[in-house]
Design a protein around this motif. Structure first.
Motif, mmCIF file in Angstrom:
data_model
loop_
_atom_site.group_PDB
_atom_site.id
_atom_site.type_symbol
_atom_site.label_atom_id
_atom_site.label_comp_id
_atom_site.label_asym_id
_atom_site.label_seq_id
_atom_site.Cartn_x
_atom_site.Cartn_y
_atom_site.Cartn_z
ATOM 1 N N ALA A 139 23.587 16.013 -32.955
ATOM 2 C CA ALA A 139 22.933 17.266 -32.443
ATOM 3 C C ALA A 139 23.490 17.983 -31.291
ATOM 4 C CB ALA A 139 21.265 16.723 -32.007
ATOM 5 N N GLY A 140 24.039 17.312 -30.491
ATOM 6 C CA GLY A 140 24.570 17.862 -29.280
ATOM 7 C C GLY A 140 26.047 18.710 -29.937
ATOM 8 N N PHE A 141 26.975 18.211 -30.748
ATOM 9 C CA PHE A 141 27.816 18.898 -31.193
ATOM 10 C C PHE A 141 27.305 19.991 -31.946
ATOM 11 C CE2 PHE A 141 30.170 15.322 -30.226
ATOM 12 C CZ PHE A 141 31.548 15.639 -29.953
ATOM 13 N N LEU A 142 26.468 20.090 -33.113
ATOM 14 C CA LEU A 142 25.682 21.255 -33.641
ATOM 15 C C LEU A 142 25.325 22.394 -32.671
ATOM 16 C CD1 LEU A 142 23.905 19.429 -36.394
ATOM 17 C CD2 LEU A 142 26.179 20.749 -36.599
ATOM 18 N N ALA A 143 24.652 21.888 -31.568
ATOM 19 C CA ALA A 143 24.073 22.755 -30.698
ATOM 20 C C ALA A 143 25.246 23.363 -29.819
ATOM 21 C CB ALA A 143 23.258 22.166 -29.494
ATOM 22 N N ASN A 144 26.193 22.748 -29.448
ATOM 23 C CA ASN A 144 27.361 23.387 -28.870
ATOM 24 C C ASN A 144 28.069 24.491 -29.648
ATOM 25 O OD1 ASN A 144 26.851 22.691 -26.072
ATOM 26 N ND2 ASN A 144 27.668 20.501 -26.594
ATOM 27 N N ASN A 145 28.538 23.796 -30.915
ATOM 28 C CA ASN A 145 29.310 24.351 -31.889
ATOM 29 C C ASN A 145 28.648 25.873 -32.317
ATOM 30 O OD1 ASN A 145 30.377 25.097 -34.744
ATOM 31 N ND2 ASN A 145 31.778 24.087 -33.897
ATOM 32 N N GLN A 146 27.379 25.940 -32.521
ATOM 33 C CA GLN A 146 26.638 26.879 -33.024
ATOM 34 C C GLN A 146 25.928 27.880 -31.798
ATOM 35 O OE1 GLN A 146 23.660 25.673 -35.790
ATOM 36 N NE2 GLN A 146 25.392 24.533 -36.834
ATOM 37 N N LYS A 147 26.166 27.417 -30.578
ATOM 38 C CA LYS A 147 25.875 28.214 -29.262
ATOM 39 C C LYS A 147 24.144 28.370 -29.577
ATOM 40 C CE LYS A 147 29.933 30.256 -28.095
ATOM 41 N NZ LYS A 147 30.844 29.576 -29.101
ATOM 42 N N ARG B 252 13.032 10.822 -30.532
ATOM 43 C CA ARG B 252 12.159 11.410 -29.548
ATOM 44 C C ARG B 252 13.103 11.724 -28.160
ATOM 45 N NH1 ARG B 252 9.074 11.803 -33.371
ATOM 46 N NH2 ARG B 252 6.911 11.719 -33.566
ATOM 47 N N VAL B 253 14.431 11.740 -28.152
ATOM 48 C CA VAL B 253 15.257 11.853 -27.297
ATOM 49 C C VAL B 253 15.560 13.217 -26.644
ATOM 50 C CG1 VAL B 253 17.665 11.631 -26.827
ATOM 51 C CG2 VAL B 253 16.639 9.579 -28.131
ATOM 52 N N LEU B 254 15.641 14.143 -27.744
ATOM 53 C CA LEU B 254 15.939 15.443 -27.293
ATOM 54 C C LEU B 254 14.601 16.507 -27.510
ATOM 55 C CD1 LEU B 254 19.421 15.989 -28.944
ATOM 56 C CD2 LEU B 254 18.816 15.606 -26.741
ATOM 57 N N ASP B 255 14.465 17.686 -26.947
ATOM 58 C CA ASP B 255 13.513 18.553 -26.994
ATOM 59 C C ASP B 255 13.103 18.869 -28.215
ATOM 60 O OD1 ASP B 255 12.714 18.912 -24.157
ATOM 61 O OD2 ASP B 255 14.839 19.510 -23.799
ATOM 62 N N TYR B 256 11.936 18.966 -28.898
ATOM 63 C CA TYR B 256 11.498 19.224 -30.161
ATOM 64 C C TYR B 256 11.930 20.778 -30.639
ATOM 65 C CZ TYR B 256 9.220 20.604 -34.547
ATOM 66 O OH TYR B 256 8.848 21.085 -35.679
ATOM 67 N N ASP B 257 12.371 21.651 -29.863
ATOM 68 C CA ASP B 257 12.816 23.074 -29.826
ATOM 69 C C ASP B 257 14.168 22.871 -30.441
ATOM 70 O OD1 ASP B 257 12.341 25.883 -30.351
ATOM 71 O OD2 ASP B 257 13.026 26.289 -28.703
ATOM 72 N N LEU B 258 14.875 22.059 -29.806
ATOM 73 C CA LEU B 258 16.396 21.969 -30.501
ATOM 74 C C LEU B 258 16.192 21.041 -31.769
ATOM 75 C CD1 LEU B 258 19.218 22.055 -30.096
ATOM 76 C CD2 LEU B 258 19.305 20.129 -28.537
ATOM 77 N N VAL B 259 15.485 20.042 -31.725
ATOM 78 C CA VAL B 259 15.458 19.030 -32.914
ATOM 79 C C VAL B 259 15.410 19.919 -34.252
ATOM 80 C CG1 VAL B 259 14.312 17.261 -34.184
ATOM 81 C CG2 VAL B 259 14.923 17.094 -31.642
ATOM 82 N N ARG B 260 14.256 20.678 -34.088
ATOM 83 C CA ARG B 260 13.535 21.595 -35.352
ATOM 84 C C ARG B 260 14.945 22.413 -35.920
ATOM 85 N NH1 ARG B 260 13.082 26.784 -34.455
ATOM 86 N NH2 ARG B 260 12.871 27.646 -32.678
ATOM 87 N N GLN B 261 15.959 22.676 -34.977
ATOM 88 C CA GLN B 261 16.945 23.822 -35.332
ATOM 89 C C GLN B 261 18.083 23.040 -36.084
ATOM 90 O OE1 GLN B 261 17.836 27.290 -32.312
ATOM 91 N NE2 GLN B 261 16.535 26.016 -31.074
ATOM 92 N N VAL B 262 18.264 21.773 -35.790
ATOM 93 C CA VAL B 262 19.231 21.127 -36.296
ATOM 94 C C VAL B 262 18.822 20.215 -37.222
ATOM 95 C CG1 VAL B 262 20.816 21.296 -34.139
ATOM 96 C CG2 VAL B 262 19.249 19.174 -34.593
ATOM 97 N N ARG B 263 17.681 19.764 -37.304
ATOM 98 C CA ARG B 263 17.184 18.714 -38.354
ATOM 99 C C ARG B 263 17.556 18.839 -39.884
ATOM 100 N NH1 ARG B 263 10.934 16.455 -38.728
ATOM 101 N NH2 ARG B 263 11.196 14.681 -39.912
#
Length: 473
Positions: free
Chosen positions: A24-32, A96-107
């Motif tokens: 999830a961290g790599f996707l978030a950082n890669n996609q800004k 339930r580690v990361l905030d749901y608003d991030l989870v929903r974007q990468v799930r």
């Protein structure tokens, strides 16, 4: 020194909390991506907090990006194995580690990612893990076949993702019970794999480590089990894997002689890392630490696995021995771990430090920490892979790399045995290794340029040939 476009990270236990948090961290950082958090409001990526290889220097020397030619983790290829088939996005949601608003974007994207089947031996895990272990390699009875299967997975990953940097295999799966075997030489280790005797207590983590070595990939033991041994360390030496005559290696297909490292044991992420810094501070004051009483509780799957007596012994071995190099013979270091399902991944820990000061008067400190365990651990996994790539490019010795990365582990092993457990002392080891590595490379480059210049002047090679040789560097 040219940095690679893409390093590779293969995680054993990809579907666990560490693995899915990393993806999830790599996707978030890669996609800004941007998302809402409960603690900091609306935030955006890239965000590599905790990853010192990805942060620029700040006051106090924090951050190494820009100081050395380190790989950009944002471009890394991520993959791995798991003995459970739960889609990665669903596993992230369940953690339930990361905030749901991030989870929903990468799930959804994470749910589409492949998970390689894991090599499994029920005897090495706690009973709580057996029922869900359905995504496993079957039909392979011998140690040799299992090692070759893992090697094939590694080669497929590197080829499909077009990895041009080093690939690092990281054990982030559940802690195994200690293997009842010790390999003193690489020959003994490989012979045991070839012999496939039923009484040889060969753990899955040992097979992953052997497969990684044979493919020229580094292996990081993030768990507490005794994967590392003198024989395993020898297998990772380039000189051993370069043998051609009368070697057991000839019985394995196409062995790589590229630089690679075996590092461990057990990531030193939160409570233990601060514990080493706190006791280092106490000793620097001239006080004598006498009692360290610590407890931590959380409710993730790794802690559930530790409810088994056979696996918790491996964890206690590393937690209790972190101060051994200091030889504080009168230090009473007590550790307790508790499985509390409601806490999920959020570790809570309490440590009381009691020391003797002037005229043996007592001095007591108390610390309390709470944080998602995976949020502490994933940066260490990222940094371990980036450091392995860096040192591979400089062809650094295994002992140099082990000492440089000792700060990552509760019990530094291999070439790092005996390294001072103090956190700042270990960071100094890293700084010293980096400076020496780059300095040595600069001297070699200057020597090479002088030789090429002399070769052109003597007519041995043309200037065009000299320029081509320079480009290789």
């Amino acid at each position: 020194m040219t940095t690679p476009e893409k390093i590779g990270i293969l995680v054993v236990g990809l579907g666990g909390n560490n693995g899915v948090t990393m993806v999830a961290g790599f996707l978030a950082n890669n996609q800004k991506l941007e998302w809402e958090t409960g603690a900091a409001g609306r935030v955006s990526a890239p965000n590599w907090n905790g990853c010192i290889t990805q942060l620029p220097p700040k006051g106090g020397g924090v951050g190494f990006q820009g100081r050395y030619p380190l790989a950009n983790a944002t471009n890394a290829a991520i993959g791995g194995w798991d003995i459970r088939s739960t889609p990665l996005g669903d596993a992230l949601y369940n953690s339930r580690v990361l905030d749901y608003d991030l989870v929903r974007q990468v799930r959804e994207e994470m749910n589409s990612m492949d998970i390689l089947k894991g090599v499994y031996d029920a005897s090495f895990l706690g009973e709580s893990q057996h029922e869900t272990a359905k995504h496993i390699v079957t039909g392979l009875d011998s140690f040799f076949d299992k090692v070759e299967h893992i090697r094939k997975d590694i080669r497929g990953f590197i080829a499909s993702h077009k990895v041009d940097g080093a690939t690092t295999v990281i054990w982030s799966a559940s802690v195994e019970r200690p293997a009842e075997v010790q390999f003193e030489t690489a020959d003994e280790l490989l012979q045991s794999i070839l012999d496939n005797k039923s009484d040889c207590d060969m753990s899955p983590s040992i097979m992953y480590a052997v497969a990684s070595a044979l493919e020229g990939c580094s292996f990081v033991n993030g768990g507490s089990q005794n994967t590392l041994s003198p024989g395993m360390s020898e297998l990772y030496e380039v000189a051993y894997r370069s043998k051609t005559e009368g070697a057991l290696l000839s019985k394995f297909s196409s062995v790589s002689s590229k630089p690679a490292y075996v590092l461990g044991t057990d990531f030193k992420a939160g409570q233990t890392k601060f514990k080493t810094a706190a006791v280092e501070y106490i000793r620097a004051l001239g006080l004598t630490p006498r009692v360290i009483a610590s407890s931590n509780h959380l409710g993730n799957n790794d802690m559930l696995n530790l409810t088994s007596k056979k696996t918790v012994e491996a964890k206690m071995r590393v937690k209790k021995n972190i101060f051994e190099p200091w030889q504080e013979e009168e230090l009473d270091h007590q550790v307790r771990v508790m499985y509390t399902p409601m806490m999920l991944d959020e570790k809570r820990d309490v440590v009381e430090y009691t020391s003797l000061g002037f005229l043996s008067c007592p001095h007591t400190m108390l610390t309390y920490t709470r944080c998602m365990d995976s949020v502490l651990c994933v940066p260490l996994m990222v940094d371990a892979a980036v450091w392995c790539d860096f040192f591979c490019r400089y062809n650094s010795s295994s002992s140099t790399v082990a000492r440089a990365t000792a700060y990552l582990f509760k019990i530094p092993e291999g070439g790092a045995k005996g390294v001072d457990p103090g956190f700042q002392r270990q960071m100094n080891e890293l700084e010293s290794a980096l400076a020496a590595t780059v300095k040595g490379s600069d001297k070699n480059n200057k020597d090479l340029l002088a030789i090429l210049k002399q070769g052109v002047a003597s007519g041995i090679i043309t200037q065009e040939q000299a320029d081509s040789l320079k480009a290789i560097q």
